[in-house]
Scaffold this motif. Structure first.
Motif, PDB file in Angstrom:
ATOM      1  N   ARG A  29       6.187   6.877   3.459  1.00 20.71           N
ATOM      2  CA  ARG A  29       5.170   6.220   2.643  1.00 20.71           C
ATOM      3  C   ARG A  29       5.824   5.470   1.486  1.00 20.71           C
ATOM      4  NH1 ARG A  29       0.252   8.063   4.367  1.00 20.71           N
ATOM      5  NH2 ARG A  29       0.270  10.084   5.410  1.00 20.71           N
TER       6      ARG A  29
ATOM      7  N   THR B  87       3.016   3.783   5.418  1.00 19.92           N
ATOM      8  CA  THR B  87       4.458   3.755   5.624  1.00 19.92           C
ATOM      9  C   THR B  87       4.941   2.313   5.581  1.00 19.92           C
ATOM     10  OG1 THR B  87       4.332   3.512   8.024  1.00 19.92           O
ATOM     11  CG2 THR B  87       4.286   5.773   7.139  1.00 19.92           C
TER      12      THR B  87
ATOM     13  N   TYR C 259       0.835  -1.197   0.000  1.00 22.92           N
ATOM     14  CA  TYR C 259       0.000   0.000   0.000  1.00 22.92           C
ATOM     15  C   TYR C 259       0.872   1.250   0.000  1.00 22.92           C
ATOM     16  CZ  TYR C 259      -3.958  -3.027   0.776  1.00 22.92           C
ATOM     17  OH  TYR C 259      -4.935  -4.006   0.628  1.00 22.92           O
ATOM     18  N   GLY C 260       0.798   1.999  -1.102  1.00 19.81           N
ATOM     19  CA  GLY C 260       1.655   3.155  -1.279  1.00 19.81           C
ATOM     20  C   GLY C 260       1.420   4.272  -0.293  1.00 19.81           C
ATOM     21  N   ASP C 261       0.184   4.414   0.207  1.00 16.80           N
ATOM     22  CA  ASP C 261      -0.116   5.487   1.156  1.00 16.80           C
ATOM     23  C   ASP C 261       0.198   5.096   2.595  1.00 16.80           C
ATOM     24  OD1 ASP C 261      -0.936   7.445  -0.639  1.00 16.80           O
ATOM     25  OD2 ASP C 261      -2.968   6.639  -0.748  1.00 16.80           O
TER      26      ASP C 261
ATOM     27  N   ASN D  78       2.675  -0.992   6.597  1.00 16.01           N
ATOM     28  CA  ASN D  78       2.470  -2.161   5.736  1.00 16.01           C
ATOM     29  C   ASN D  78       2.772  -3.447   6.492  1.00 16.01           C
ATOM     30  OD1 ASN D  78       1.867  -1.959   2.623  1.00 16.01           O
ATOM     31  ND2 ASN D  78       2.974  -0.091   3.160  1.00 16.01           N
TER      32      ASN D  78
ATOM     33  N   LYS E 255       4.913   4.954  -1.508  1.00 16.04           N
ATOM     34  CA  LYS E 255       4.832   5.522  -2.858  1.00 16.04           C
ATOM     35  C   LYS E 255       6.076   6.337  -3.205  1.00 16.04           C
ATOM     36  CE  LYS E 255       1.885   9.381  -1.313  1.00 16.04           C
ATOM     37  NZ  LYS E 255       0.513   9.932  -1.422  1.00 16.04           N
ATOM     38  N   THR E 256       6.917   6.627  -2.224  1.00 12.26           N
ATOM     39  CA  THR E 256       8.174   7.346  -2.481  1.00 12.26           C
ATOM     40  C   THR E 256       9.353   6.392  -2.660  1.00 12.26           C
ATOM     41  OG1 THR E 256       8.777   7.546  -0.132  1.00 12.26           O
ATOM     42  CG2 THR E 256       7.320   9.244  -1.049  1.00 12.26           C
TER      43      THR E 256
END
Length: 238
Positions: A130, A91, A87-89, A95, A132-133
């Motif tokens: 997060r 951390t 899950y990208g949102d 997760n 997604k980075t």
């Protein structure tokens, strides 16, 4: 332990994806399954995970047939795919906490998560960032930390080094060696001949749904693995 007994899968369109596979991956063993795209590697993993149903034969995890004991066998195996689905949102820590709870772990502390992330070599400044980075290599490390946190005896991996830089791929192989020394059964599907020769205890080559070669560490280290692989890819399956 992972076992395939005459394991066969024919899809509805008539394609024979897996043809009477017989295979055993013992505790404390890293097994590399090599083959071109469409050879049957991912079908093999999907049958062990009970994502698809075999046409005939059996897939067993720790002696339990996957079809008969789907929930029990899922507790005995961990899986990491080529493109880790996280899950990208969330951390990195979030997760780990989320997937640990899905696996039934009710008490998961922040320190527990940190310990597993340190074990896979994720830099500490990324623990609370997060996903997604993250780069692909960093995401792969979080996925592997999730696998380790499950604490199962059996690990399935599908192209885990794909897209990783050499340093990240080497770090992953070192982790696999430690897991093998802990007695894990590890089945890894890949095209990565270099890593296979470096860390595998046994190697199998698949072509057109059949296991066409099976060799131990001593046997394949004495030979040119790349030449053997290419020779099998060119030969017809009888």
């Amino acid at each position: 332990m992972l076992q395939a007994i005459d394991l066969t899968k024919r899809y509805e369109d008539g394609q024979l994806a897996l043809d009477t596979l017989n295979l055993e991956i013992r505790p404390g063993e890293i097994f590399f399954l090599l083959g071109a795209n469409g050879a049957g590697k991912t079908t093999t993993l999907n049958l062990f995970l009970n994502f698809i149903t075999p046409t005939s034969g059996q897939a067993l995890i720790n002696g339990m047939e996957v079809r008969r004991f789907p929930l029990e066998t899922k507790r005995e195996v961990a899986y990491i795919s080529e493109n880790v689905m996280l899950y990208g949102d969330f951390t990195a820590r979030e997760n780990l906490e989320f997937f640990a709870r899905l696996d039934g772990k009710k008490r998961v502390t922040k320190n527990d998560c940190y310990c597993f992330m340190r074990r896979v070599g994720l830099q500490e400044e990324a623990f609370e960032k997060r996903l997604k980075t993250f780069s692909k290599g960093m995401r792969q490390k979080v996925g592997l930390a999730c696998v380790l946190m499950k604490e199962t005896d059996n690990i399935l991996m599908d192209e885990p080094t794909s897209g990783l830089d050499p340093k990240s791929a080497s770090e992953l192989m070192q982790i696999l060696l430690h897991l093998r020394d802990e007695g894990k059964s590890i089945l890894l599907c890949t095209h990565d001949l270099l890593r296979a020769k470096a860390v595998a205890d046994r190697i199998g080559i698949m072509k057109e749904g059949r296991l066409v070669m099976l060799r131990t560490r001593d046997a394949f280290r004495e030979d040119d693995l790349e030449r053997i692989y290419l020779d099998y890819m060119q030969e017809a399956v009888l």
